[in-house]
Scaffold this active site. Structure first.
Site: not given
Length: 220
Positions: A6, A29, A31, A33, A62, A64, A133, A171
């Site tokens: 990540s 990866h 993330d 958000m 990913h 979120m 998660m 993760d």
């Protein structure tokens, strides 16, 4: 066994160079958000598109974010080879998984630690990956939650019983100390952020994590 570092724990000012430090990674990866679904704000589709141009390693986004049904397809168009949406944020997860696949990416569904897998077992065949998660989503560097291990085992059992070839990703808090337990429970794709980027040699850590997971899986 695949290792997906990540970049949440990388130096944001030099992400291209940070990715170049981990040539052994299977995926990168990313993330995403939105400061609504989780209390943090990171990347958007424009940044992901720039990252896709900076590396040949495939990107694993990913998401979120809220309203995943509307926003997830844009990350395929930005160059991601895999797009993960949270089932808690999707109104029509089957339709969304099919749309992601139709656009040419792998479709993945993520679950928070307290979200059970069983209500979604009938849609596993619609997925290329399930992400469990092992911390509460939102911030890197959290401690691994052992309470998720039984869910990893149950998810692996469900995937095998339905004959689904989807990968099982974990993760959160993944390190040399925890990855073996995840692999033994049935995970085969591992997101590691702080463990990789806090190491003196991030690429050597990628390989060490993969070796540790393979060893644990072979003795399970």
């Amino acid at each position: 066994m695949q290792i997906t570092p990540s970049i949440l724990n990388a130096d944001f000012a030099r992400l291209g160079a940070e990715i170049a430090r981990i040539p052994s990674a299977d995926w990168i990866h990313v993330d995403v958000m939105d400061n609504h679904f989780v209390p943090n704000l990171t990347f958007g589709a424009s940044m992901v598109e720039a990252l896709a141009r900076a590396t040949e390693t495939p990107l694993d986004a990913h998401l979120m974010i809220e309203d995943a049904d509307r926003h997830a397809p844009a990350y395929v168009e930005a160059g991601c080879a895999s797009v993960t949406f949270h089932v808690e944020a999707a109104k029509a997860p089957i339709r969304l998984a099919r749309e992601i696949r139709a656009k040419g990416a792998r479709a993945s569904m993520a679950l928070k630690p307290a979200t059970p897998i069983e209500p979604y077992e009938d849609m596993l065949a619609e997925l290329d990956m399930v992400l469990l998660m092992t911390v509460e989503p939102g911030f890197g560097g959290q401690r691994f939650l052992d309470l998720v291990l039984p869910k990893i085992r149950r998810t692996r059992t469900l995937l095998d019983s339905y004959g689904v070839q989807a990968w099982l990703q974990v993760d959160g808090g993944v390190s040399l100390e925890t990855i073996g337990r995840c692999a033994e429970a049935g995970a085969d794709v591992f997101v590691a952020g702080s463990a990789v980027y806090s190491a003196d040699d991030p690429d050597a850590m990628v390989n060490a994590l993969r070796d540790r997971a393979a060893e644990a899986s072979s003795t399970a």
